[in-house]
Design a protein around this motif. Structure first.
Motif, PDB file in Angstrom:
ATOM      1  N   ASN A 192      -0.525  46.705   9.754  1.00 58.60           N
ATOM      2  CA  ASN A 192      -0.857  46.846  11.187  1.00 58.60           C
ATOM      3  C   ASN A 192      -0.628  45.532  11.933  1.00 58.60           C
ATOM      4  O   ASN A 192      -1.401  45.162  12.818  1.00 58.60           O
ATOM      5  CB  ASN A 192      -2.309  47.300  11.369  1.00 58.60           C
ATOM      6  N   GLY A 193       0.401  44.814  11.531  1.00 57.40           N
ATOM      7  CA  GLY A 193       0.736  43.549  12.189  1.00 57.40           C
ATOM      8  C   GLY A 193      -0.009  42.342  11.635  1.00 57.40           C
ATOM      9  O   GLY A 193       0.299  41.207  11.997  1.00 57.40           O
ATOM     10  N   SER A 194      -1.004  42.589  10.770  1.00 56.07           N
ATOM     11  CA  SER A 194      -1.856  41.479  10.310  1.00 56.07           C
ATOM     12  C   SER A 194      -1.346  40.857   9.020  1.00 56.07           C
ATOM     13  O   SER A 194      -0.891  41.557   8.101  1.00 56.07           O
ATOM     14  CB  SER A 194      -3.289  41.981  10.077  1.00 56.07           C
ATOM     15  N   ALA A 195      -1.490  39.529   8.949  1.00 56.75           N
ATOM     16  CA  ALA A 195      -1.068  38.776   7.764  1.00 56.75           C
ATOM     17  C   ALA A 195      -1.895  39.193   6.552  1.00 56.75           C
ATOM     18  O   ALA A 195      -3.036  39.640   6.676  1.00 56.75           O
ATOM     19  CB  ALA A 195      -1.235  37.284   8.025  1.00 56.75           C
ATOM     20  N   THR A 196      -1.296  39.033   5.372  1.00 61.50           N
ATOM     21  CA  THR A 196      -1.955  39.417   4.123  1.00 61.50           C
ATOM     22  C   THR A 196      -1.948  38.234   3.148  1.00 61.50           C
ATOM     23  O   THR A 196      -1.487  37.139   3.488  1.00 61.50           O
ATOM     24  CB  THR A 196      -1.212  40.595   3.468  1.00 61.50           C
ATOM     25  N   ASP A 197      -2.385  38.494   1.921  1.00 61.57           N
ATOM     26  CA  ASP A 197      -2.369  37.450   0.882  1.00 61.57           C
ATOM     27  C   ASP A 197      -0.963  36.898   0.680  1.00 61.57           C
ATOM     28  O   ASP A 197      -0.794  35.740   0.318  1.00 61.57           O
ATOM     29  CB  ASP A 197      -2.859  38.023  -0.457  1.00 61.57           C
ATOM     30  N   TRP A 198       0.045  37.761   0.875  1.00 64.61           N
ATOM     31  CA  TRP A 198       1.421  37.274   0.704  1.00 64.61           C
ATOM     32  C   TRP A 198       1.693  36.071   1.618  1.00 64.61           C
ATOM     33  O   TRP A 198       2.281  35.070   1.211  1.00 64.61           O
ATOM     34  CB  TRP A 198       2.443  38.386   0.985  1.00 64.61           C
ATOM     35  N   HIS A 199       1.218  36.177   2.866  1.00 65.70           N
ATOM     36  CA  HIS A 199       1.443  35.080   3.820  1.00 65.70           C
ATOM     37  C   HIS A 199       0.692  33.817   3.402  1.00 65.70           C
ATOM     38  O   HIS A 199       1.165  32.707   3.623  1.00 65.70           O
ATOM     39  CB  HIS A 199       1.014  35.511   5.231  1.00 65.70           C
ATOM     40  N   LEU A 200      -0.471  34.027   2.807  1.00 64.41           N
ATOM     41  CA  LEU A 200      -1.251  32.878   2.334  1.00 64.41           C
ATOM     42  C   LEU A 200      -0.435  32.105   1.299  1.00 64.41           C
ATOM     43  O   LEU A 200      -0.335  30.873   1.348  1.00 64.41           O
ATOM     44  CB  LEU A 200      -2.553  33.404   1.707  1.00 64.41           C
ATOM     45  N   MET A 201       0.173  32.841   0.384  1.00 67.56           N
ATOM     46  CA  MET A 201       0.992  32.209  -0.648  1.00 67.56           C
ATOM     47  C   MET A 201       2.270  31.615  -0.035  1.00 67.56           C
ATOM     48  O   MET A 201       2.599  30.441  -0.258  1.00 67.56           O
ATOM     49  CB  MET A 201       1.345  33.246  -1.725  1.00 67.56           C
ATOM     50  N   HIS A 202       2.976  32.438   0.745  1.00 65.85           N
ATOM     51  CA  HIS A 202       4.289  32.041   1.290  1.00 65.85           C
ATOM     52  C   HIS A 202       4.162  30.818   2.200  1.00 65.85           C
ATOM     53  O   HIS A 202       4.787  29.775   1.956  1.00 65.85           O
ATOM     54  CB  HIS A 202       4.843  33.246   2.055  1.00 65.85           C
ATOM     55  N   LEU A 203       3.341  30.912   3.217  1.00 63.76           N
ATOM     56  CA  LEU A 203       3.220  29.802   4.178  1.00 63.76           C
ATOM     57  C   LEU A 203       2.415  28.651   3.582  1.00 63.76           C
ATOM     58  O   LEU A 203       2.696  27.480   3.848  1.00 63.76           O
ATOM     59  CB  LEU A 203       2.584  30.301   5.481  1.00 63.76           C
ATOM     60  N   GLY A 204       1.426  29.018   2.749  1.00 61.77           N
ATOM     61  CA  GLY A 204       0.641  27.971   2.091  1.00 61.77           C
ATOM     62  C   GLY A 204       1.544  27.077   1.268  1.00 61.77           C
ATOM     63  O   GLY A 204       1.501  25.847   1.372  1.00 61.77           O
ATOM     64  N   SER A 205       2.412  27.668   0.476  1.00 60.71           N
ATOM     65  CA  SER A 205       3.318  26.897  -0.377  1.00 60.71           C
ATOM     66  C   SER A 205       4.276  26.055   0.469  1.00 60.71           C
ATOM     67  O   SER A 205       4.483  24.863   0.204  1.00 60.71           O
ATOM     68  CB  SER A 205       4.091  27.862  -1.278  1.00 60.71           C
ATOM     69  N   LEU A 206       4.836  26.665   1.506  1.00 62.85           N
ATOM     70  CA  LEU A 206       5.828  25.943   2.327  1.00 62.85           C
ATOM     71  C   LEU A 206       5.194  24.794   3.119  1.00 62.85           C
ATOM     72  O   LEU A 206       5.878  23.843   3.485  1.00 62.85           O
ATOM     73  CB  LEU A 206       6.522  26.919   3.281  1.00 62.85           C
ATOM     74  N   SER A 207       3.905  24.875   3.364  1.00 61.36           N
ATOM     75  CA  SER A 207       3.280  23.829   4.189  1.00 61.36           C
ATOM     76  C   SER A 207       2.855  22.606   3.373  1.00 61.36           C
ATOM     77  O   SER A 207       2.321  21.651   3.926  1.00 61.36           O
ATOM     78  CB  SER A 207       2.071  24.396   4.944  1.00 61.36           C
ATOM     79  N   MET A 208       3.113  22.621   2.071  1.00 57.78           N
ATOM     80  CA  MET A 208       2.682  21.504   1.209  1.00 57.78           C
ATOM     81  C   MET A 208       3.515  20.245   1.386  1.00 57.78           C
ATOM     82  O   MET A 208       3.213  19.208   0.833  1.00 57.78           O
ATOM     83  CB  MET A 208       2.719  21.904  -0.274  1.00 57.78           C
ATOM     84  N   GLY A 209       4.641  20.332   2.098  1.00 62.86           N
ATOM     85  CA  GLY A 209       5.415  19.110   2.282  1.00 62.86           C
ATOM     86  C   GLY A 209       6.910  19.325   2.229  1.00 62.86           C
ATOM     87  O   GLY A 209       7.669  18.381   2.055  1.00 62.86           O
ATOM     88  N   ALA A 210       7.341  20.553   2.355  1.00 62.27           N
ATOM     89  CA  ALA A 210       8.778  20.816   2.289  1.00 62.27           C
ATOM     90  C   ALA A 210       9.499  20.401   3.556  1.00 62.27           C
ATOM     91  O   ALA A 210      10.700  20.244   3.561  1.00 62.27           O
ATOM     92  CB  ALA A 210       9.028  22.295   2.028  1.00 62.27           C
ATOM     93  N   ALA A 211       8.787  20.250   4.634  1.00 59.73           N
ATOM     94  CA  ALA A 211       9.448  20.014   5.917  1.00 59.73           C
ATOM     95  C   ALA A 211       8.426  19.458   6.900  1.00 59.73           C
ATOM     96  O   ALA A 211       7.214  19.597   6.692  1.00 59.73           O
ATOM     97  CB  ALA A 211       9.989  21.338   6.460  1.00 59.73           C
ATOM     98  N   GLY A 212       8.924  18.869   7.976  1.00 61.43           N
ATOM     99  CA  GLY A 212       8.011  18.388   9.006  1.00 61.43           C
ATOM    100  C   GLY A 212       7.347  19.536   9.739  1.00 61.43           C
ATOM    101  O   GLY A 212       6.199  19.444  10.169  1.00 61.43           O
ATOM    102  N   LEU A 213       8.083  20.634   9.893  1.00 67.86           N
ATOM    103  CA  LEU A 213       7.589  21.779  10.656  1.00 67.86           C
ATOM    104  C   LEU A 213       7.897  23.067   9.893  1.00 67.86           C
ATOM    105  O   LEU A 213       9.032  23.260   9.440  1.00 67.86           O
ATOM    106  CB  LEU A 213       8.287  21.816  12.029  1.00 67.86           C
TER     107      LEU A 213
END
Ligand SMILES: Cc1cc2nc3c(=O)[nH]c(=O)nc-3n(C[C@H](O)[C@H](O)[C@H](O)COP(=O)(O)O)c2cc1C
Length: 370
Positions: free
Chosen positions: A32-53
């Motif tokens: 229903n448009g809402s983020a799930t555990d998948w997003h927690l893993m996906h964005l969580g992992s990418l935000s660890m330092g792969a890029a400035g943004l």
């Protein structure tokens, strides 16, 4: 050796430590448009330092504006609360700044997710009425969209503004309007999909009106110290379509209303497109908009070598490079690129232990002289 790719850049009150952006990527994992555990893993992992943004995927300002029933939206308190959980996690543990791409799919909505075939939904599958500037289907076998009335256009603009306000509640650093890939904003820009005879169609000025009105309304709802940009397709790759010349004019108009960057992509509007794919093939469009419209650009598309990315920034083709599949393939791409270019970049504190300088036995060039 100093690296252009790993030099900081500032937009308004935001400073990014390097020029690497993780591209918005639809995950087809929302409910229903809402983020799930998948997003927690996906964005969580990418935000660890792969890029400035790190950019959150195309997030739609209305449920009707989703591509598929599994796409993200930011149009209810539930959507906002679900995304808050993900963004709070990224902020607590990660180091990347966070942006969100806001969108409306227009006539490309009401599809199955790609993994289920990517075809238009049938009535049994829950098809909904799509909308567009004109009642022209995306292609053969696609449903004919409803041509938006002026009042409906105002509602779509209001939906974009409401989503910007929600993005501000969530503490995003950057908002990006999705003006590319054949979605609603692009549908208004291109003469192939926009055949309106009112003030929203016809001349270039009229075709740009919806995008510019929407962008201006979004900009007014977003704090002045935070940057807002747009992703644009620089060409439709179809004769008679939206062109790089028009994209340059559009870039100038956007700059005049407070747009901070043009993330330069291409195509997606018309199935007849013929795209000459090659490494960095969209960088020349970013270079042209940057020099002729005088606005910062991002370049995306088939960039995945550190030296290639360095060259795009150092030669002034773009101010930032954007990686999509390259970041999925190697979520630590920026760490590896820094190592290849002899530069330093940020690590999430919990992962600092793997930094090459702390493992000189495996990275001999990192060994300090005795
Ligand atoms: C899985 C996937 C999802 C995508 N979703 C989006 C999206 O939400 N918004 C967008 O502007 N582009 C989207 N794209 C396009 C990418 O952002 C990017 O422009 C394209 O993949 C080319 O870059 P690349 O060669 O680094 O993959 C998506 C691409 C992939 C592979």
């Amino acid at each position: 050796m100093s690296s252009a790719l790993f030099s900081p850049i500032s937009f308004r009150g935001l400073t990014l430590p390097n020029r690497i952006v993780v591209s918005p990527m639809c995950q087809y994992a929302s409910v229903n448009g809402s983020a799930t555990d998948w997003h927690l893993m996906h964005l969580g992992s990418l935000s660890m330092g792969a890029a400035g943004l790190v950019m959150v995927e195309m997030t739609n300002v209305a449920l009707q504006g989703r591509i598929s029933p599994r796409c993200a939206a930011l149009c209810s308190d539930e959507n906002e609360a679900a995304l808050k959980r993900v963004i709070d996690f990224c902020r607590t543990y990660g180091v990347a700044k966070l942006g969100i791409q806001l969108a409306h799919a227009g006539r490309k909505g009401s599809q199955q997710p790609p993994a289920e075939g990517g075809k238009p939904l049938t009535q049994e599958q829950g098809a909904w009425q799509t909308v567009a500037p004109s009642a022209i289907a995306y292609g053969e076998g696609w449903p004919t969209p409803h041509a938006l009335t002026r009042d409906e256009i105002r509602q779509v603009i209001a939906d974009h503004v409401r989503a910007v306000q929600r993005a501000q509640h969530l503490g995003f650093d950057v908002v990006e309007m999705h003006g590319a890939h054949g979605y609603l904003v692009h549908q208004f820009l291109s003469p192939l999909s926009n055949r309106r005879t009112d003030e929203y169609g016809g001349s270039l000025e009229n075709r740009m009106r919806f995008a510019l009105e929407t962008f201006a309304a979004m900009r007014a709802a977003w704090p002045a110290e935070k940057p807002m940009g747009i992703r644009v397709s620089a060409t439709d790759w179809v004769d008679g379509g939206w062109s790089p010349d028009e994209a340059v004019v559009f870039g100038r108009e956007l700059k005049a209303i407070g747009c901070d960057y043009v993330d330069t992509s291409s195509g997606g509007l018309d199935p007849r497109q013929k795209i000459p794919l090659a490494p960095g093939y969209q960088a020349p469009f970013a270079a042209r908009i940057r020099s002729e419209a005088g606005i910062a650009t991002m370049s995306v598309g088939l960039i995945d070598k550190p030296e290639q990315a360095e060259q795009i920034i150092a030669s002034g083709q773009a101010d930032l490079v954007v990686l999509a599949r390259g970041a999925l393939y190697d979520p630590r791409w920026a760490w590896h690129a820094a190592e290849a270019l002899g530069a330093e970049t940020q690590y999430a504190p919990k992962y600092r232990v793997c930094h090459p300088s702390l493992r000189p036995e495996l990275f001999p060039h990192r060994r300090k002289p005795a």
